[in-house]
Scaffold this motif. Structure first.
Motif, PDB file in Angstrom:
ATOM      1  N   GLU A   1       0.843  -1.200   0.000  1.00 48.26           N
ATOM      2  CA  GLU A   1       0.000   0.000   0.000  1.00 48.26           C
ATOM      3  C   GLU A   1       0.874   1.244   0.000  1.00 48.26           C
ATOM      4  OE1 GLU A   1      -3.702   1.983   2.526  1.00 48.26           O
ATOM      5  OE2 GLU A   1      -3.312  -0.180   2.610  1.00 48.26           O
ATOM      6  N   ASN A   2       1.872   1.278   0.860  1.00 48.27           N
ATOM      7  CA  ASN A   2       2.876   2.347   0.835  1.00 48.27           C
ATOM      8  C   ASN A   2       4.128   1.812   0.155  1.00 48.27           C
ATOM      9  OD1 ASN A   2       1.132   3.947   2.269  1.00 48.27           O
ATOM     10  ND2 ASN A   2       2.222   3.771   4.215  1.00 48.27           N
ATOM     11  N   LEU A   3       4.716   2.618  -0.697  1.00 47.68           N
ATOM     12  CA  LEU A   3       5.924   2.178  -1.399  1.00 47.68           C
ATOM     13  C   LEU A   3       6.898   3.349  -1.488  1.00 47.68           C
ATOM     14  CD1 LEU A   3       6.812  -0.505  -2.653  1.00 47.68           C
ATOM     15  CD2 LEU A   3       6.054   0.335  -4.859  1.00 47.68           C
TER      16      LEU A   3
ATOM     17  N   GLY B   1      11.133  -0.077  -0.760  1.00 48.13           N
ATOM     18  CA  GLY B   1      10.749  -0.455   0.593  1.00 48.13           C
ATOM     19  C   GLY B   1       9.282  -0.147   0.836  1.00 48.13           C
ATOM     20  N   THR B   2       8.711  -0.789   1.838  1.00 43.09           N
ATOM     21  CA  THR B   2       7.309  -0.564   2.188  1.00 43.09           C
ATOM     22  C   THR B   2       7.138  -0.603   3.699  1.00 43.09           C
ATOM     23  OG1 THR B   2       5.045  -1.387   1.931  1.00 43.09           O
ATOM     24  CG2 THR B   2       6.796  -3.037   1.938  1.00 43.09           C
ATOM     25  N   ASP B   3       6.231   0.211   4.200  1.00 45.80           N
ATOM     26  CA  ASP B   3       5.913   0.146   5.624  1.00 45.80           C
ATOM     27  C   ASP B   3       4.414  -0.064   5.846  1.00 45.80           C
ATOM     28  OD1 ASP B   3       4.918   2.619   4.952  1.00 45.80           O
ATOM     29  OD2 ASP B   3       5.953   3.723   6.533  1.00 45.80           O
ATOM     30  N   LYS B   4       3.736  -0.483   4.784  1.00 48.33           N
ATOM     31  CA  LYS B   4       2.333  -0.873   4.901  1.00 48.33           C
ATOM     32  C   LYS B   4       2.059  -1.882   3.799  1.00 48.33           C
ATOM     33  CE  LYS B   4      -2.271   1.025   5.750  1.00 48.33           C
ATOM     34  NZ  LYS B   4      -3.128   2.251   5.770  1.00 48.33           N
ATOM     35  N   SER B   5       1.999  -3.145   4.185  1.00 47.97           N
ATOM     36  CA  SER B   5       1.931  -4.192   3.174  1.00 47.97           C
ATOM     37  C   SER B   5       1.142  -5.393   3.682  1.00 47.97           C
ATOM     38  CB  SER B   5       3.348  -4.629   2.779  1.00 47.97           C
ATOM     39  OG  SER B   5       4.027  -5.163   3.912  1.00 47.97           O
ATOM     40  N   TYR B   6       0.889  -6.313   2.754  1.00 55.36           N
ATOM     41  CA  TYR B   6       0.126  -7.526   3.052  1.00 55.36           C
ATOM     42  C   TYR B   6       0.833  -8.676   2.350  1.00 55.36           C
ATOM     43  CZ  TYR B   6      -3.274  -3.748   3.665  1.00 55.36           C
ATOM     44  OH  TYR B   6      -3.894  -2.575   4.024  1.00 55.36           O
ATOM     45  N   ALA B   7       1.396  -9.607   3.108  1.00 55.33           N
ATOM     46  CA  ALA B   7       2.188 -10.682   2.523  1.00 55.33           C
ATOM     47  C   ALA B   7       1.415 -11.997   2.491  1.00 55.33           C
ATOM     48  CB  ALA B   7       3.478 -10.871   3.315  1.00 55.33           C
ATOM     49  N   LEU B   8       1.594 -12.722   1.427  1.00 55.56           N
ATOM     50  CA  LEU B   8       0.966 -14.032   1.277  1.00 55.56           C
ATOM     51  C   LEU B   8       1.353 -14.961   2.415  1.00 55.56           C
ATOM     52  CD1 LEU B   8      -0.593 -16.205  -0.313  1.00 55.56           C
ATOM     53  CD2 LEU B   8       1.498 -16.590  -1.658  1.00 55.56           C
TER      54      LEU B   8
ATOM     55  N   ASN C   1       0.835  -5.464   7.684  1.00 56.37           N
ATOM     56  CA  ASN C   1       2.145  -5.345   8.301  1.00 56.37           C
ATOM     57  C   ASN C   1       2.608  -3.895   8.159  1.00 56.37           C
ATOM     58  OD1 ASN C   1       4.816  -5.442   9.106  1.00 56.37           O
ATOM     59  ND2 ASN C   1       5.268  -7.355   8.049  1.00 56.37           N
ATOM     60  N   THR C   2       2.818  -3.222   9.289  1.00 56.96           N
ATOM     61  CA  THR C   2       3.246  -1.824   9.248  1.00 56.96           C
ATOM     62  C   THR C   2       4.733  -1.663   9.569  1.00 56.96           C
ATOM     63  OG1 THR C   2       2.511  -1.528  11.541  1.00 56.96           O
ATOM     64  CG2 THR C   2       0.950  -0.929   9.802  1.00 56.96           C
ATOM     65  N   ASN C   3       5.486  -2.754   9.575  1.00 60.99           N
ATOM     66  CA  ASN C   3       6.933  -2.680   9.741  1.00 60.99           C
ATOM     67  C   ASN C   3       7.587  -2.264   8.423  1.00 60.99           C
ATOM     68  OD1 ASN C   3       7.376  -3.527  12.477  1.00 60.99           O
ATOM     69  ND2 ASN C   3       6.782  -5.589  11.864  1.00 60.99           N
ATOM     70  N   MET C   4       8.733  -1.579   8.535  1.00 59.62           N
ATOM     71  CA  MET C   4       9.503  -1.237   7.353  1.00 59.62           C
ATOM     72  C   MET C   4      10.194  -2.479   6.811  1.00 59.62           C
ATOM     73  SD  MET C   4      10.688   0.624   4.992  1.00 59.62           S
ATOM     74  CE  MET C   4       9.981   2.204   5.473  1.00 59.62           C
ATOM     75  N   GLN C   5      10.037  -2.731   5.524  1.00 58.71           N
ATOM     76  CA  GLN C   5      10.696  -3.849   4.867  1.00 58.71           C
ATOM     77  C   GLN C   5      11.397  -3.347   3.611  1.00 58.71           C
ATOM     78  OE1 GLN C   5       8.291  -7.765   5.031  1.00 58.71           O
ATOM     79  NE2 GLN C   5       6.724  -6.172   4.969  1.00 58.71           N
ATOM     80  N   ILE C   6      12.669  -3.683   3.472  1.00 55.80           N
ATOM     81  CA  ILE C   6      13.411  -3.379   2.259  1.00 55.80           C
ATOM     82  C   ILE C   6      13.319  -4.610   1.370  1.00 55.80           C
ATOM     83  CG2 ILE C   6      15.614  -2.669   1.292  1.00 55.80           C
ATOM     84  CD1 ILE C   6      14.336  -0.625   3.155  1.00 55.80           C
ATOM     85  N   LEU C   7      12.693  -4.472   0.211  1.00 52.52           N
ATOM     86  CA  LEU C   7      12.393  -5.619  -0.639  1.00 52.52           C
ATOM     87  C   LEU C   7      13.630  -6.058  -1.420  1.00 52.52           C
ATOM     88  CD1 LEU C   7       8.918  -4.425  -1.934  1.00 52.52           C
ATOM     89  CD2 LEU C   7       9.428  -5.857   0.052  1.00 52.52           C
ATOM     90  N   THR C   8      13.846  -7.359  -1.470  1.00 51.44           N
ATOM     91  CA  THR C   8      15.042  -7.895  -2.115  1.00 51.44           C
ATOM     92  C   THR C   8      14.678  -8.873  -3.229  1.00 51.44           C
ATOM     93  OG1 THR C   8      15.222  -9.772  -0.592  1.00 51.44           O
ATOM     94  CG2 THR C   8      16.292  -7.740   0.069  1.00 51.44           C
TER      95      THR C   8
END
Length: 234
Positions: A52-54, A76-83, A90-97
């Motif tokens: 949602e946030n990118l 990176g995202t700090d608002k996302s929904y993972a399978l 999930n409102t944690n910061m994640q750096i996508l790899t």
């Protein structure tokens, strides 16, 4: 927020019956929100995270081949929904790899930043990576995500490092992306790190700096915000 779907023309009626709608301005199919997302899994293009946030994070790095400094970028995202979390918020910061797929219009924009798919002999597959503007060599994710003095989170731990910079993407849709999701864990010894890798084959090695999720969540507020980015159609 609406979730972008990748619906082929020949399957539009099937998606429409399930509740998908068409945005005539953006020319994309979407579902209203995350409530019934599992009904539309077929049109998420094999992705495993919906953002949602990118954000586009930016920093400078010396090329290992030509030695010249250039800007590299990461998403990176700090608002996302993972399978893997059953699409829980999930409102944690994640750096996508190791990104393998993203919506075409986003991919087109990222290519202008020299971030596009190339083949990696190390992981034996293609994924989005940075490219040096001078010698065209690739900057693989291993260095930009794992090696302490190279990784983006060094800006949190090395006092002499310049602040990281970032731009927020002003998207109208939640965007599905296929990437390897980070797991930030604090490790107190090399033996503990070894055991983690033995039991989690795909675990990424951020542990050498005792990087925790709590620390990574500080990345955004300690970074310099640049002009936000509007990409038409996303």
């Amino acid at each position: 927020m609406k979730v972008m779907l990748n619906v082929p023309y020949e399957e539009k009626n099937e998606a429409k019956v399930l509740g998908a709608k068409f945005d005539w301005d953006a020319k994309v199919w979407y579902c209203e929100d995350m409530t019934d997302i599992k009904l539309f899994k077929k049109w998420l293009n094999g992705t495993n995270i919906i953002c949602e946030n990118l954000y586009i994070f930016k920093m400078n790095r010396d090329c290992f081949r030509c030695g010249k400094s250039s800007e590299v970028v990461l998403l990176g995202t700090d608002k996302s929904y993972a399978l893997e979390d059953n699409y829980k918020l999930n409102t944690n910061m994640q750096i996508l790899t190791y990104l393998e797929w993203m919506p075409r219009k986003l991919a087109d924009y990222m290519e202008k930043l020299r971030y596009y798919p190339s083949y990696s002999k190390t992981v034996k597959t293609s994924y989005f990576m940075n490219h040096c503007p001078n010698c065209k060599c690739t900057h693989g994710d291993h260095f930009l995500h794992e090696v302490p003095n190279e990784a983006i989170y060094k800006h949190l731990f090395y006092k002499k490092s310049a602040p990281c910079r970032y731009s927020k993407i002003e998207n109208s849709f939640c965007l599905p992306i296929k990437a390897r999701l980070p797991h930030y864990d604090e490790v107190n010894s090399s033996m503990e790190l070894l055991m983690l890798h033995l039991t989690h084959e795909d675990m990424e090695n951020r542990a050498s700096l005792n990087v925790t999720q709590k620390e990574i969540n500080k990345l955004l507020p300690t970074s310099i915000r640049e002009e936000d980015i509007v990409i038409s159609g996303i």
